[in-house]
Motif scaffolding. Structure first.
Motif, PDB file in Angstrom:
ATOM      1  N   GLU A 129       2.995  49.253  47.151  1.00 36.21           N
ATOM      2  CA  GLU A 129       2.230  50.178  46.312  1.00 36.21           C
ATOM      3  C   GLU A 129       1.214  49.433  45.458  1.00 36.21           C
ATOM      4  O   GLU A 129       0.078  49.896  45.281  1.00 36.21           O
ATOM      5  CB  GLU A 129       3.197  50.972  45.433  1.00 36.21           C
ATOM      6  N   ALA A 170      -1.611  48.364  47.694  1.00 34.23           N
ATOM      7  CA  ALA A 170      -2.445  49.517  48.054  1.00 34.23           C
ATOM      8  C   ALA A 170      -3.351  49.912  46.897  1.00 34.23           C
ATOM      9  O   ALA A 170      -4.530  50.236  47.090  1.00 34.23           O
ATOM     10  CB  ALA A 170      -1.558  50.691  48.469  1.00 34.23           C
ATOM     11  N   ALA A 171      -2.811  49.888  45.667  1.00 33.00           N
ATOM     12  CA  ALA A 171      -3.640  50.211  44.499  1.00 33.00           C
ATOM     13  C   ALA A 171      -4.748  49.188  44.317  1.00 33.00           C
ATOM     14  O   ALA A 171      -5.899  49.540  44.022  1.00 33.00           O
ATOM     15  CB  ALA A 171      -2.762  50.282  43.254  1.00 33.00           C
ATOM     16  N   ALA A 177      -6.076  47.336  46.702  1.00 36.58           N
ATOM     17  CA  ALA A 177      -7.052  47.536  47.779  1.00 36.58           C
ATOM     18  C   ALA A 177      -7.936  48.742  47.501  1.00 36.58           C
ATOM     19  O   ALA A 177      -9.149  48.715  47.761  1.00 36.58           O
ATOM     20  CB  ALA A 177      -6.322  47.707  49.112  1.00 36.58           C
ATOM     21  N   GLN A 178      -7.342  49.804  46.941  1.00 36.01           N
ATOM     22  CA  GLN A 178      -8.132  50.985  46.616  1.00 36.01           C
ATOM     23  C   GLN A 178      -9.145  50.682  45.514  1.00 36.01           C
ATOM     24  O   GLN A 178     -10.304  51.111  45.594  1.00 36.01           O
ATOM     25  CB  GLN A 178      -7.207  52.118  46.186  1.00 36.01           C
ATOM     26  N   ARG A 179      -8.726  49.933  44.482  1.00 38.72           N
ATOM     27  CA  ARG A 179      -9.672  49.557  43.425  1.00 38.72           C
ATOM     28  C   ARG A 179     -10.774  48.654  43.963  1.00 38.72           C
ATOM     29  O   ARG A 179     -11.935  48.783  43.578  1.00 38.72           O
ATOM     30  CB  ARG A 179      -8.922  48.871  42.287  1.00 38.72           C
ATOM     31  N   GLU A 224     -11.892  48.607  47.049  1.00 45.02           N
ATOM     32  CA  GLU A 224     -12.788  49.450  47.848  1.00 45.02           C
ATOM     33  C   GLU A 224     -13.695  50.284  46.955  1.00 45.02           C
ATOM     34  O   GLU A 224     -14.892  50.453  47.241  1.00 45.02           O
ATOM     35  CB  GLU A 224     -11.957  50.361  48.753  1.00 45.02           C
ATOM     36  N   HIS A 225     -13.140  50.795  45.859  1.00 47.79           N
ATOM     37  CA  HIS A 225     -13.946  51.566  44.909  1.00 47.79           C
ATOM     38  C   HIS A 225     -15.012  50.680  44.271  1.00 47.79           C
ATOM     39  O   HIS A 225     -16.164  51.108  44.091  1.00 47.79           O
ATOM     40  CB  HIS A 225     -13.028  52.159  43.844  1.00 47.79           C
TER      41      HIS A 225
END
Length: 248
Positions: A140, A143-144, A146-148, A150-151
């Motif tokens: 988790e 993933a967080a 990676a999401q940040r 990507e953002h």
């Protein structure tokens, strides 16, 4: 599952197909394969897109678990190395203090107590066992992150596109301004040429001198004509007055 060979009519089992593909991938030149290329290659040998999607999700999950496990183990070992460094430095300092001061030896007591804690830390840090809860939390967290990331990349891409668009607009406005200035200059130049073409030619030096000589003469003649007109008017008025007195 058996796969017929169109050229020789040979057939392969599922295990043979897997072994052939693995051997081909090992022998091929190492490179990253896109998802669409993988799906196209699988469809050529009769594997559906749904099966490829499910297998790719499983692979991503396994890859995520492997990365999370490696990150947990690396973090454990890094913490143990930091603990070991602190243990060595502090106990060396305590030994020096105990050796340079009179009295009994006492430095081994904190050495033994701290050493016991360091041993338990080493056992946990050097172990490769990771609980499912730790794996889930690490996945988790990754993933967080990676999401940040990507953002952040998306924001940077948008910012770069906005900057490029702004620069294009500034260049277009500058080119338009130059074009307008050139057009206005061209129009003014044509108007000036037309005005110069329609204006009378400037007088020559002789005409200018002649005009200066004629102008005073004309002024003097105009002054004499006015004086003579006034004198004639006075004479006519005197004659009319004498006639009026003679008649009476």
């Amino acid at each position: 599952m058996a796969k017929p060979d169109k050229q020789s009519g040979r057939r392969y089992t599922e295990a043979e197909v897997r072994a052939i593909l693995e051997r081909a991938l090992r022998d091929a030149q190492a490179r990253d394969v896109g998802h669409d290329e993988l799906v196209a290659a699988a469809e050529e040998i009769g594997i559906s897109r749904g099966a490829i999607e499910a297998a790719s999700r499983d692979i991503e999950h396994v890859r995520g678990e492997a990365e999370a496990r490696a990150a947990i183990l690396a973090r454990r070992r890094k913490g143990f190395r930091s603990h070991l460094f602190s243990f060595l430095v502090v106990n060396a300092f305590l030994f020096a203090v105990n050796a340079l001061t009179p009295g009994p030896w006492w430095f081994f007591w904190p050495l033994l107590g701290w050493g016991l804690g360091l041993a338990f830390h080493a056992r946990a840090a050097l172990s490769s066992d990771v609980s499912p809860r730790q794996l889930r939390r690490a996945i988790e967290r990754n993933a967080a992150l990676a999401q940040r990331e990507e953002h952040r990349r998306l924001k940077e891409r948008r910012r770069a596109e906005q900057l490029e668009r702004k620069q294009r607009l500034e260049r277009s406005a500058e080119e338009l301004g130059h074009a307008v200035e050139e057009g206005v200059a061209t129009v003014l130049s044509r108007i000036a040429q037309e005005i110069r073409g329609s204006a009378p030619p400037p007088p020559s030096p002789e005409d200018a001198r002649r005009g200066r000589r004629i102008a005073p003469l004309g002024a003097e003649e105009a002054g004499m004509d006015d004086a003579e007109s006034e004198a004639l008017g006075e004479e006519e008025a005197d004659r009319a007055a004498r006639r009026g007195r003679g008649g009476r």
